[in-house]
Design an enzyme around this catalytic site. Sequence first.
Site, PDB file in Angstrom:
ATOM      1  CB  CYS A  12     -19.147  74.051  23.859  1.00  0.00           C
ATOM      2  SG  CYS A  12     -17.410  74.164  23.756  1.00  0.00           S
ATOM      3  CB  ILE A  15     -24.366  70.745  31.446  1.00  0.00           C
ATOM      4  CG1 ILE A  15     -26.019  70.386  31.415  1.00  0.00           C
ATOM      5  CG2 ILE A  15     -23.819  70.347  33.018  1.00  0.00           C
ATOM      6  CD1 ILE A  15     -26.873  70.856  32.629  1.00  0.00           C
ATOM      7  CB  ALA A  16     -20.274  73.081  29.197  1.00  0.00           C
ATOM      8  CB  SER A  36     -15.800  72.436  21.202  1.00  0.00           C
ATOM      9  OG  SER A  36     -16.770  72.069  20.227  1.00  0.00           O
ATOM     10  NE  ARG A  37     -18.952  66.829  19.291  1.00  0.00           N
ATOM     11  CZ  ARG A  37     -19.967  66.411  19.067  1.00  0.00           C
ATOM     12  NH1 ARG A  37     -20.229  65.129  18.738  1.00  0.00           N
ATOM     13  NH2 ARG A  37     -20.850  66.938  19.591  1.00  0.00           N
ATOM     14  CE1 TYR A  58     -14.747  68.259  22.700  1.00  0.00           C
ATOM     15  CE2 TYR A  58     -15.083  65.548  22.200  1.00  0.00           C
ATOM     16  CZ  TYR A  58     -15.554  66.939  22.652  1.00  0.00           C
ATOM     17  OH  TYR A  58     -16.797  67.146  22.285  1.00  0.00           O
ATOM     18  CG  HIS A  79     -19.895  61.146  30.014  1.00  0.00           C
ATOM     19  ND1 HIS A  79     -21.149  61.020  31.190  1.00  0.00           N
ATOM     20  CD2 HIS A  79     -20.232  62.090  29.368  1.00  0.00           C
ATOM     21  CE1 HIS A  79     -21.656  62.190  31.160  1.00  0.00           C
ATOM     22  NE2 HIS A  79     -21.213  62.733  29.911  1.00  0.00           N
ATOM     23  CE  LYS A  97     -27.632  64.056  35.397  1.00  0.00           C
ATOM     24  NZ  LYS A  97     -28.447  63.534  34.428  1.00  0.00           N
ATOM     25  CG  ASP A 177     -31.727  63.259  31.519  1.00  0.00           C
ATOM     26  OD1 ASP A 177     -30.807  63.495  30.973  1.00  0.00           O
ATOM     27  OD2 ASP A 177     -32.972  63.562  31.635  1.00  0.00           O
TER      28      ASP A 177
END
Length: 219
Positions: A12, A15-16, A36-37, A58, A79, A97, A177
């Site tokens: 969350c 970027i999400a 989310s966690r 998740y 990831h 990415k 990054d």
Amino acid sequence: MENKIRWGILGCGSIAGKFADALRHIKEAELVAVGSRTEDKAHAFADTHRIQRRYGSYLKLVEDSDVDIVYIATPHHLHTENTLLCLQAGKHVLCEKPMAVNSRQGQAMIDCARANKRFLMEAMWTRFLPLMDKVRQLLAQQAIGPLHTLTADFGFRCKTNTQRLIDPHLAGGALLDVGIYPLALSSMIFGKPLHIHSTVIMGPTGVDEKNAVILTYEQ
């Protein structure tokens, strides 16, 4: 489309949120769930982006039978773990990415996708810009003749309080990054390199603050 592709988002972060907003403009897609966690983060994200189903783990997200594909937007070092969870649950995966931190992790993800007959792709968004589509067209037409050399760079001044970018345990550093972007461009144009020469300047936290790479390709 009569049957839309039903998306779930795992993670969350900011970027999400951008991905969730963009997905609303795709008529073939439907955003149905977020995981989310923690339940608090899941509820806050779901309220902001008008998502009906919100999960505080998740595992619960990937167990949702109405989710076809999961977009993974967690920090770099998670990831592989998150992708394997989704693939083993029968979900297709679009992973932010860098898809993996090293080749061993990447191969494990590819092997799992093949074993479960599921789609897996790195979310290298720059590949899908209209500009890049035009670049591919021009290259295919050899509009500027045979291409022999590419020079590309990407960088910014990193704030020292941006922990994710400078923490080796979170897979921080310049290469993972931002260095991945010019490397992805080179890969799109030339394919797999024959030789890789790299030099870095390491920072006090143990990650690369600057990274220069020379790739040699078959002519």
